[in-house]
Design a protein around this motif. Structure first.
Motif, PDB file in Angstrom:
ATOM      1  N   ILE A 163      23.365  32.383  27.598  1.00  0.00           N
ATOM      2  CA  ILE A 163      24.199  32.843  27.391  1.00  0.00           C
ATOM      3  C   ILE A 163      25.265  32.578  28.289  1.00  0.00           C
ATOM      4  O   ILE A 163      25.195  32.928  29.512  1.00  0.00           O
ATOM      5  N   LYS A 164      26.507  32.236  27.734  1.00  0.00           N
ATOM      6  CA  LYS A 164      27.388  31.690  28.874  1.00  0.00           C
ATOM      7  C   LYS A 164      28.388  32.598  29.247  1.00  0.00           C
ATOM      8  O   LYS A 164      28.691  33.398  28.515  1.00  0.00           O
ATOM      9  N   VAL A 165      29.020  32.775  30.562  1.00  0.00           N
ATOM     10  CA  VAL A 165      30.002  33.587  30.939  1.00  0.00           C
ATOM     11  C   VAL A 165      30.922  32.790  31.652  1.00  0.00           C
ATOM     12  O   VAL A 165      30.543  32.098  32.679  1.00  0.00           O
ATOM     13  N   PHE A 166      32.052  32.304  31.075  1.00  0.00           N
ATOM     14  CA  PHE A 166      33.272  31.807  31.617  1.00  0.00           C
ATOM     15  C   PHE A 166      34.563  32.808  32.098  1.00  0.00           C
ATOM     16  O   PHE A 166      34.880  33.409  31.319  1.00  0.00           O
ATOM     17  N   LEU A 209      39.504  35.569  37.746  1.00  0.00           N
ATOM     18  CA  LEU A 209      39.034  37.016  37.841  1.00  0.00           C
ATOM     19  C   LEU A 209      39.335  37.704  39.367  1.00  0.00           C
ATOM     20  O   LEU A 209      39.450  36.688  40.226  1.00  0.00           O
ATOM     21  N   PRO A 210      39.252  38.879  39.509  1.00  0.00           N
ATOM     22  CA  PRO A 210      39.290  39.222  40.936  1.00  0.00           C
ATOM     23  C   PRO A 210      38.026  39.014  41.795  1.00  0.00           C
ATOM     24  O   PRO A 210      37.056  38.950  41.034  1.00  0.00           O
ATOM     25  N   GLU A 211      38.447  38.982  42.779  1.00  0.00           N
ATOM     26  CA  GLU A 211      37.020  38.599  43.795  1.00  0.00           C
ATOM     27  C   GLU A 211      36.087  39.579  44.027  1.00  0.00           C
ATOM     28  O   GLU A 211      34.763  39.106  44.065  1.00  0.00           O
ATOM     29  N   ASP A 212      36.420  40.749  43.645  1.00  0.00           N
ATOM     30  CA  ASP A 212      35.276  41.889  43.671  1.00  0.00           C
ATOM     31  C   ASP A 212      34.485  41.596  42.434  1.00  0.00           C
ATOM     32  O   ASP A 212      33.097  41.761  42.440  1.00  0.00           O
ATOM     33  N   ARG A 213      35.095  41.007  41.364  1.00  0.00           N
ATOM     34  CA  ARG A 213      34.110  40.817  40.044  1.00  0.00           C
ATOM     35  C   ARG A 213      33.055  39.553  40.554  1.00  0.00           C
ATOM     36  O   ARG A 213      32.208  39.247  39.974  1.00  0.00           O
ATOM     37  N   LEU A 214      33.719  38.665  41.154  1.00  0.00           N
ATOM     38  CA  LEU A 214      33.183  37.332  41.497  1.00  0.00           C
ATOM     39  C   LEU A 214      31.729  37.736  42.419  1.00  0.00           C
ATOM     40  O   LEU A 214      30.561  37.350  42.126  1.00  0.00           O
ATOM     41  N   LEU A 224      41.172  31.921  48.391  1.00  0.00           N
ATOM     42  CA  LEU A 224      41.323  30.617  49.366  1.00  0.00           C
ATOM     43  C   LEU A 224      40.629  29.672  48.484  1.00  0.00           C
ATOM     44  O   LEU A 224      39.660  29.725  47.893  1.00  0.00           O
ATOM     45  N   CYS A 225      41.422  28.412  48.428  1.00  0.00           N
ATOM     46  CA  CYS A 225      41.017  27.362  47.763  1.00  0.00           C
ATOM     47  C   CYS A 225      40.778  27.406  46.315  1.00  0.00           C
ATOM     48  O   CYS A 225      40.174  26.812  45.758  1.00  0.00           O
ATOM     49  N   GLY A 226      41.417  28.709  45.760  1.00  0.00           N
ATOM     50  CA  GLY A 226      41.430  28.878  44.359  1.00  0.00           C
ATOM     51  C   GLY A 226      40.046  29.284  43.820  1.00  0.00           C
ATOM     52  O   GLY A 226      39.677  29.062  42.715  1.00  0.00           O
ATOM     53  N   ILE A 227      39.245  29.931  44.825  1.00  0.00           N
ATOM     54  CA  ILE A 227      37.702  29.999  44.438  1.00  0.00           C
ATOM     55  C   ILE A 227      37.456  31.038  43.344  1.00  0.00           C
ATOM     56  O   ILE A 227      36.407  30.909  42.574  1.00  0.00           O
ATOM     57  N   ALA A 228      38.371  31.770  42.944  1.00  0.00           N
ATOM     58  CA  ALA A 228      38.131  32.533  41.753  1.00  0.00           C
ATOM     59  C   ALA A 228      39.000  32.302  40.686  1.00  0.00           C
ATOM     60  O   ALA A 228      39.103  33.046  39.588  1.00  0.00           O
TER      61      ALA A 228
END
Length: 166
Positions: free
Chosen positions: A64-67, A71-76, A152-156
């Motif tokens: 099951i994919k999740v893309f 997203l907010p970093e707390d969700r990451l 930073l670096c667009g990580i999210a």
């Protein structure tokens, strides 16, 4: 994610196969991690020991994919509790990375895909643990650390993961 779900090491996957075959994606010329991961959930690519064109064989029961885009970093951080995720990042300043935690001078012009394998929130500067594809001579044996917060670096900006079910 397969190893987490089953407790067994998965069959090694060929990164080059994804770069070459994940359609409609452009690999190192501007590929999209979400498109590549979507392709991976559908494709089975058996070894035939012969050169051929990329041939797609579908299998709709692989996961099951999740893309997630932006997203907010707390969700990451929540997603990382289940296992590693793929992230598209800005790696322009990484060529000279020698170690430490990236805290500044990293924009979010997406140009590279990495795997975020974990995080550490215990020190004075919380950070993501990021696995890069540039070999074990890069950074900390192929890994680097990016400060949690400030995207930073667009990580999210673009995060992808797959939940494996059997």
């Amino acid at each position: 994610m397969y190893a987490i779900a089953t407790g067994k090491a998965p069959t090694p996957l060929a990164v080059q196969e994804v770069i070459d075959c994940a359609y409609p994606n452009w690999g190192c010329s501007g590929g999209d991690t979400c498109v590549a991961l979507d392709w991976m959930t559908k494709a089975v690519y058996p070894l035939r020991d012969e050169s051929d064109f990329c041939t797609i064989i579908t299998n709709k029961t692989r996961g099951i994919k999740v893309f997630v885009k932006g997203l907010p970093e707390d969700r990451l951080l929540e997603l990382l509790q289940s296992g590693p995720v793929v992230a598209a990042v800005d790696a322009k300043t990484w060529q000279n990375y020698q170690g430490g935690i990236i805290q500044y001078h990293c924009e979010s012009h997406i140009n590279h895909a990495v795997q975020i394998v974990g995080y550490d929130l215990t020190g004075p500067v919380p950070y993501y643990i990021v696995r890069n594809s540039w070999g074990t001579d890069f950074g900390h044996s192929g890994y680097l650390y990016i400060k949690v917060g400030d995207n930073l670096c667009g990580i999210a900006e673009e995060v992808s993961t797959v939940s494996v079910y059997l």
